[in-house]
Every structure is written in C-alpha cells, then in structure tokens.
Enzyme design. Structure first.
Site, PDB file in Angstrom:
ATOM      1  N   ASN A  47      40.845  46.100  40.345  1.00 37.69           N
ATOM      2  CA  ASN A  47      40.222  44.639  40.284  1.00 37.69           C
ATOM      3  C   ASN A  47      38.961  45.161  38.448  1.00 37.69           C
ATOM      4  O   ASN A  47      37.761  45.725  38.758  1.00 37.69           O
ATOM      5  CB  ASN A  47      40.371  43.668  40.634  1.00 37.69           C
ATOM      6  CG  ASN A  47      39.603  44.869  42.419  1.00 37.69           C
ATOM      7  OD1 ASN A  47      39.290  45.595  42.069  1.00 37.69           O
ATOM      8  ND2 ASN A  47      38.392  43.689  42.753  1.00 37.69           N
ATOM      9  N   VAL A  48      38.664  43.513  38.080  1.00 38.76           N
ATOM     10  CA  VAL A  48      38.020  44.163  37.214  1.00 38.76           C
ATOM     11  C   VAL A  48      37.397  42.606  36.963  1.00 38.76           C
ATOM     12  O   VAL A  48      37.987  41.434  36.970  1.00 38.76           O
ATOM     13  CB  VAL A  48      38.203  44.400  35.678  1.00 38.76           C
ATOM     14  CG1 VAL A  48      36.736  43.731  34.781  1.00 38.76           C
ATOM     15  CG2 VAL A  48      38.920  45.634  35.677  1.00 38.76           C
ATOM     16  N   GLU A  49      36.429  42.444  37.681  1.00 33.54           N
ATOM     17  CA  GLU A  49      35.904  40.529  37.949  1.00 33.54           C
ATOM     18  C   GLU A  49      34.933  40.481  36.831  1.00 33.54           C
ATOM     19  O   GLU A  49      34.880  40.886  35.744  1.00 33.54           O
ATOM     20  CB  GLU A  49      34.855  40.725  39.927  1.00 33.54           C
ATOM     21  CG  GLU A  49      36.121  41.086  40.362  1.00 33.54           C
ATOM     22  CD  GLU A  49      35.089  40.920  42.183  1.00 33.54           C
ATOM     23  OE1 GLU A  49      34.007  40.659  42.348  1.00 33.54           O
ATOM     24  OE2 GLU A  49      35.834  41.223  42.804  1.00 33.54           O
ATOM     25  N   CYS A  58      43.081  41.017  38.779  1.00 32.17           N
ATOM     26  CA  CYS A  58      43.501  41.461  39.700  1.00 32.17           C
ATOM     27  C   CYS A  58      43.407  43.729  39.499  1.00 32.17           C
ATOM     28  O   CYS A  58      43.939  43.180  38.134  1.00 32.17           O
ATOM     29  CB  CYS A  58      44.939  40.967  40.121  1.00 32.17           C
ATOM     30  SG  CYS A  58      44.416  39.336  41.249  1.00 32.17           S
ATOM     31  N   GLU A  60      46.617  45.015  39.359  1.00 37.83           N
ATOM     32  CA  GLU A  60      47.933  44.713  38.763  1.00 37.83           C
ATOM     33  C   GLU A  60      47.592  44.528  37.825  1.00 37.83           C
ATOM     34  O   GLU A  60      48.515  44.803  37.224  1.00 37.83           O
ATOM     35  CB  GLU A  60      48.709  43.536  39.735  1.00 37.83           C
ATOM     36  CG  GLU A  60      49.244  44.326  41.546  1.00 37.83           C
ATOM     37  CD  GLU A  60      48.139  43.060  42.315  1.00 37.83           C
ATOM     38  OE1 GLU A  60      46.324  43.416  41.815  1.00 37.83           O
ATOM     39  OE2 GLU A  60      48.107  43.166  43.845  1.00 37.83           O
ATOM     40  N   CYS A  91      48.509  39.190  45.372  1.00 40.04           N
ATOM     41  CA  CYS A  91      48.923  37.668  45.413  1.00 40.04           C
ATOM     42  C   CYS A  91      49.914  37.795  44.842  1.00 40.04           C
ATOM     43  O   CYS A  91      50.626  38.063  43.483  1.00 40.04           O
ATOM     44  CB  CYS A  91      47.418  37.614  44.808  1.00 40.04           C
ATOM     45  SG  CYS A  91      46.962  37.940  43.491  1.00 40.04           S
ATOM     46  N   CYS A  94      49.742  37.874  40.315  1.00 38.53           N
ATOM     47  CA  CYS A  94      50.220  39.454  40.655  1.00 38.53           C
ATOM     48  C   CYS A  94      51.768  39.898  41.322  1.00 38.53           C
ATOM     49  O   CYS A  94      52.679  40.296  40.424  1.00 38.53           O
ATOM     50  CB  CYS A  94      49.901  40.328  41.392  1.00 38.53           C
ATOM     51  SG  CYS A  94      47.846  40.074  40.520  1.00 38.53           S
TER      52      CYS A  94
HETATM   53  N1  THU Z   1      42.314  41.023  43.861  1.00 41.55           N
HETATM   54  C1  THU Z   1      43.361  41.697  43.090  1.00 41.55           C
HETATM   55  O1  THU Z   1      42.691  42.644  42.740  1.00 41.55           O
HETATM   56  N2  THU Z   1      44.930  41.902  43.985  1.00 41.55           N
HETATM   57  C2  THU Z   1      45.588  41.389  44.775  1.00 41.55           C
HETATM   58  O2  THU Z   1      46.987  40.880  44.519  1.00 41.55           O
HETATM   59  C3  THU Z   1      45.129  40.140  45.416  1.00 41.55           C
HETATM   60  C4  THU Z   1      43.042  40.308  45.272  1.00 41.55           C
HETATM   61  C5  THU Z   1      41.237  40.886  44.010  1.00 41.55           C
HETATM   62  C6  THU Z   1      40.925  40.255  43.008  1.00 41.55           C
HETATM   63  C7  THU Z   1      39.444  40.081  43.608  1.00 41.55           C
HETATM   64  O3  THU Z   1      38.714  40.378  42.613  1.00 41.55           O
HETATM   65  C8  THU Z   1      39.190  40.614  44.837  1.00 41.55           C
HETATM   66  O4  THU Z   1      40.472  40.999  45.106  1.00 41.55           O
HETATM   67  C9  THU Z   1      38.986  39.464  45.860  1.00 41.55           C
HETATM   68  O5  THU Z   1      40.233  37.835  45.837  1.00 41.55           O
END
Ligand code: THU
Length: 138
Positions: A47-49, A58, A60, A91, A94
C-alpha cells in the site's frame, strides 16, 4: 511453478517482504500482497498512502500495476498480509481489481482457508458485461 501446485508458504513470505516496503505513515497499517500468475511469475505490491487520505493505493493496486508492467497475464494464486504477517482479506474495491485479472482457477488465501474468486466476489461485474452489449447508451 507447477500450475496445479501452489507454494502458499512462498507466497506468504513474498507478501510479507512486500509489506515491509509499504508507505503507510497515516494509518500505520502496512499491507503486502503477492501472487503467482497463470504462467508462473511472481508479482507483488504494497500500500502507498497519500496526505490526501482518500487517494491511498491499496497493496492490490500496486500488485495489478506490477502485473501489467511485467508482462500482463492472469492471476492464479493470491496472498495478502497485514503488518504482523497475518493473512488479510482484500477490501471490496480490491476484489474488483483482482477480478479483472483473475485466471479461471484463481485461488485466494483467507483466514478461512483457500477460496475461489467467485467465493470472495460473487456475481461479479466484469469485462464480460462490456462485450457485445450493443448498447451505446443513446
Ligand atoms: N489496505 C490495503 O492495502 N489493502 C486492502 O485490501 C485493505 C486496506 C490498506 C489501505 C490503507 O493504506 C491501510 O490498509 C488501512 O486501511
């Protein structure tokens, strides 16, 4: 990789390595994902916020981008982990991203064991709905 035998432990280890590359300064919830393609390649993502929180990518998203950038194809087996290395369910958004690139036999590791794409996203909307629809919207 033999198409019929999935090395789930290797996939878990690769997902955990990917998780360690996450950029998650806001949620502090790193996620890693790894998948084998139908032709035996490994693809990973984290994940890259973003400071604009809603723009977060996410793990994915990163994985499917890597899939496309490294030869495309279809996903055969998928594993996602949280910061503790425990299996994580993709999620909803994804699941849709994964559906686009799923091999017919795609399997996903979940806390309840191995599941098919259809089990985690039943009655999915997909590319098949855009074929030959003949509906221009006019
Ligand atoms: N996140 C994912 O990378 N994939 C998922 O399927 C669920 C959520 C990440 C997004 C965010 O950076 C962190 O988890 C918290 O929600």
């Amino acid at each position: 990789m033999d198409a019929g035998i999935i090395d789930w432990e290797l996939l878990r280890a690769e997902a955990t390595n990917a998780m360690k590359k996450a950029y998650a300064p806001y949620s502090k919830y790193p996620v890693g994902a790894a998948a084998f393609t139908a032709d035996g390649r490994l693809v990973t993502g984290c994940n890259v916020e973003n400071a604009s929180y809603g723009l977060t990518l996410c793990a994915e998203c990163s994985l499917v981008a890597n899939l496309q950038m490294t030869g495309g194809g279809q996903l055969r087996a998928f594993y996602c982990v949280d910061g503790a290395g425990n299996v994580l369910m993709p999620c909803g958004r994804c699941r849709q991203l994964l559906y686009e690139f799923h091999a017919p036999a795609m399997e996903l590791m979940t806390a309840q064991g191995i599941k098919t794409m259809d089990q985690v996203l039943p009655d999915a909307f997909g590319p098949q709905h855009l074929e030959d629809s003949g509906d221009t919207g006019n």
